[in-house]
Design a protein around this motif. Structure first.
Motif, PDB file in Angstrom:
ATOM      1  N   VAL A  75      -1.553   6.366  -5.221  1.00 39.99           N
ATOM      2  CA  VAL A  75      -1.160   5.646  -4.006  1.00 39.99           C
ATOM      3  C   VAL A  75      -2.269   4.657  -3.652  1.00 39.99           C
ATOM      4  O   VAL A  75      -3.441   5.026  -3.588  1.00 39.99           O
ATOM      5  CB  VAL A  75      -0.935   6.623  -2.840  1.00 39.99           C
ATOM      6  CG1 VAL A  75      -0.621   5.851  -1.553  1.00 39.99           C
ATOM      7  CG2 VAL A  75       0.181   7.595  -3.173  1.00 39.99           C
ATOM      8  N   GLU A  76      -1.904   3.403  -3.449  1.00 40.37           N
ATOM      9  CA  GLU A  76      -2.886   2.363  -3.148  1.00 40.37           C
ATOM     10  C   GLU A  76      -3.521   2.645  -1.779  1.00 40.37           C
ATOM     11  O   GLU A  76      -2.819   2.989  -0.816  1.00 40.37           O
ATOM     12  CB  GLU A  76      -2.192   0.998  -3.154  1.00 40.37           C
ATOM     13  CG  GLU A  76      -3.104  -0.167  -3.472  1.00 40.37           C
ATOM     14  CD  GLU A  76      -3.817  -0.687  -2.245  1.00 40.37           C
ATOM     15  OE1 GLU A  76      -4.884  -1.269  -2.390  1.00 40.37           O
ATOM     16  OE2 GLU A  76      -3.286  -0.504  -1.121  1.00 40.37           O
ATOM     17  N   ALA A  77      -4.861   2.506  -1.713  1.00 39.88           N
ATOM     18  CA  ALA A  77      -5.604   2.947  -0.528  1.00 39.88           C
ATOM     19  C   ALA A  77      -5.255   2.148   0.725  1.00 39.88           C
ATOM     20  O   ALA A  77      -5.167   2.709   1.819  1.00 39.88           O
ATOM     21  CB  ALA A  77      -7.107   2.857  -0.814  1.00 39.88           C
ATOM     22  N   THR A  78      -5.043   0.844   0.597  1.00 40.34           N
ATOM     23  CA  THR A  78      -4.831  -0.003   1.774  1.00 40.34           C
ATOM     24  C   THR A  78      -3.384  -0.006   2.230  1.00 40.34           C
ATOM     25  O   THR A  78      -3.085   0.174   3.417  1.00 40.34           O
ATOM     26  CB  THR A  78      -5.267  -1.446   1.470  1.00 40.34           C
ATOM     27  OG1 THR A  78      -6.635  -1.437   1.013  1.00 40.34           O
ATOM     28  CG2 THR A  78      -5.144  -2.319   2.713  1.00 40.34           C
ATOM     29  N   LEU A  79      -2.449  -0.228   1.279  1.00 39.16           N
ATOM     30  CA  LEU A  79      -1.035  -0.378   1.645  1.00 39.16           C
ATOM     31  C   LEU A  79      -0.280   0.946   1.705  1.00 39.16           C
ATOM     32  O   LEU A  79       0.770   1.036   2.337  1.00 39.16           O
ATOM     33  CB  LEU A  79      -0.348  -1.311   0.650  1.00 39.16           C
ATOM     34  CG  LEU A  79      -0.878  -2.746   0.596  1.00 39.16           C
ATOM     35  CD1 LEU A  79      -0.162  -3.537  -0.489  1.00 39.16           C
ATOM     36  CD2 LEU A  79      -0.698  -3.421   1.942  1.00 39.16           C
ATOM     37  N   GLY A  80      -0.791   1.968   1.021  1.00 40.91           N
ATOM     38  CA  GLY A  80      -0.098   3.252   1.023  1.00 40.91           C
ATOM     39  C   GLY A  80       1.114   3.246   0.099  1.00 40.91           C
ATOM     40  O   GLY A  80       1.201   2.427  -0.834  1.00 40.91           O
ATOM     41  N   PRO A  81       2.102   4.126   0.346  1.00 39.76           N
ATOM     42  CA  PRO A  81       3.274   4.268  -0.544  1.00 39.76           C
ATOM     43  C   PRO A  81       4.093   2.985  -0.701  1.00 39.76           C
ATOM     44  O   PRO A  81       4.769   2.815  -1.713  1.00 39.76           O
ATOM     45  CB  PRO A  81       4.094   5.362   0.145  1.00 39.76           C
ATOM     46  CG  PRO A  81       3.113   6.128   0.961  1.00 39.76           C
ATOM     47  CD  PRO A  81       2.102   5.134   1.430  1.00 39.76           C
ATOM     48  N   ILE A  82       4.064   2.083   0.297  1.00 44.21           N
ATOM     49  CA  ILE A  82       4.859   0.858   0.196  1.00 44.21           C
ATOM     50  C   ILE A  82       4.419   0.009  -0.990  1.00 44.21           C
ATOM     51  O   ILE A  82       5.194  -0.812  -1.504  1.00 44.21           O
ATOM     52  CB  ILE A  82       4.750   0.032   1.510  1.00 44.21           C
ATOM     53  CG1 ILE A  82       5.855  -1.034   1.585  1.00 44.21           C
ATOM     54  CG2 ILE A  82       3.383  -0.614   1.628  1.00 44.21           C
ATOM     55  CD1 ILE A  82       7.223  -0.483   1.729  1.00 44.21           C
ATOM     56  N   GLN A  83       3.202   0.215  -1.476  1.00 48.81           N
ATOM     57  CA  GLN A  83       2.719  -0.560  -2.630  1.00 48.81           C
ATOM     58  C   GLN A  83       3.566  -0.313  -3.871  1.00 48.81           C
ATOM     59  O   GLN A  83       3.639  -1.161  -4.763  1.00 48.81           O
ATOM     60  CB  GLN A  83       1.241  -0.190  -2.915  1.00 48.81           C
ATOM     61  CG  GLN A  83       0.593  -0.949  -4.053  1.00 48.81           C
ATOM     62  CD  GLN A  83       0.758  -0.245  -5.401  1.00 48.81           C
ATOM     63  OE1 GLN A  83       1.082   0.944  -5.446  1.00 48.81           O
ATOM     64  NE2 GLN A  83       0.543  -0.983  -6.479  1.00 48.81           N
ATOM     65  N   LYS A  84       4.235   0.853  -3.911  1.00 45.56           N
ATOM     66  CA  LYS A  84       5.028   1.192  -5.098  1.00 45.56           C
ATOM     67  C   LYS A  84       6.226   0.270  -5.284  1.00 45.56           C
ATOM     68  O   LYS A  84       6.840   0.257  -6.348  1.00 45.56           O
ATOM     69  CB  LYS A  84       5.458   2.659  -5.028  1.00 45.56           C
ATOM     70  CG  LYS A  84       4.270   3.623  -5.181  1.00 45.56           C
ATOM     71  CD  LYS A  84       4.707   5.073  -5.161  1.00 45.56           C
ATOM     72  CE  LYS A  84       3.476   5.999  -5.258  1.00 45.56           C
ATOM     73  NZ  LYS A  84       2.824   5.953  -6.560  1.00 45.56           N
TER      74      LYS A  84
END
Length: 222
Positions: free
Chosen positions: A28-37
């Motif tokens: 999971v991307e640290a800044t954007l969270g799950p929405i990065q997926k």
């Protein structure tokens, strides 16, 4: 099982495996969270839309050289799928922009040229749908398919040619992706490629069948 069914089955398995990587393997991307997926859908849609329009260009040139309706059908099928994928790329990119840049849309060079490209190929499909003699329609479509491609390299290089807030994932910086993210991205690109091929093949079969039925009806009427 014919080649269309086999390819559709392989594409379905590949997409399923790519989603397993997206949700269970990629961090999971640290800044954007799950929405990065959403990136793993956005990027393949964008890449395969550009490749679709490249196929339209090649098939259009081939039609003008060979005058075979097979190439006209290839151009039409690739354009249809390219427009759908470009639309999905725009929509998923807008969702990304809302979270990342706090706006749904900005007139960034990459976004603007992509939107222009979508309108160009939507117009191309509109012209293909007009009632014309098949040979004339194929020639007009082939010429448009070649001219329309002028915008595609501009879309690809827009983030490099002008100051853009859109990241160039395949640029020298590499987009700052972790190795797990890169692997997931490449698997997703491959899975979407198989899905693209399966859909285009099915659409070609459908177009060819429709042309044969139409030819029989016209022959019986005369």
């Amino acid at each position: 099982m014919n080649i269309r069914s086999l390819l559709a089955l392989v594409a379905g398995v590949a997409v399923f495996c790519s989603q397993l990587l997206v949700w269970l393997y990629a961090p999971v991307e640290a800044t954007l969270g799950p929405i990065q997926k959403i990136f793993y859908i956005h990027m393949p849609c964008a890449v395969w839309s550009l490749l679709s329009f490249f196929v339209v260009f090649v098939a259009s040139v081939a039609y003008l050289l060979r005058r075979s309706f097979f190439w006209d059908r290839v151009a039409g099928a690739a354009a249809e799928l390219g427009v759908v994928l470009a639309l999905l790329a725009l929509v998923s990119g807008s969702i990304w922009a809302r979270v990342s840049w706090n706006v749904w849309w900005t007139w960034d060079p990459r976004l603007t040229t992509t939107l222009v490209m979508w309108f160009i190929y939507a117009g191309y499909l509109l012209i293909r749908s007009l009632s014309m003699q098949p040979g004339r329609r194929a020639v007009v479509s082939a010429v448009l398919g070649i001219v329309a491609f002028l915008d595609v390299p501009l879309v690809f290089y827009s983030a490099r040619l002008w100051r853009s807030i859109h990241p160039a994932v395949f640029g020298s910086s590499g987009g700052g992706l972790e190795p797990e993210m890169k692997l997931t991205l490449f698997v997703s690109l491959g899975a979407f490629g198989l899905l693209w091929a399966a859909i285009v093949l099915a659409r070609l079969w459908q177009m060819e069948t429709a042309d044969r039925i139409e030819a029989r009806i016209i022959w019986k009427e005369h």
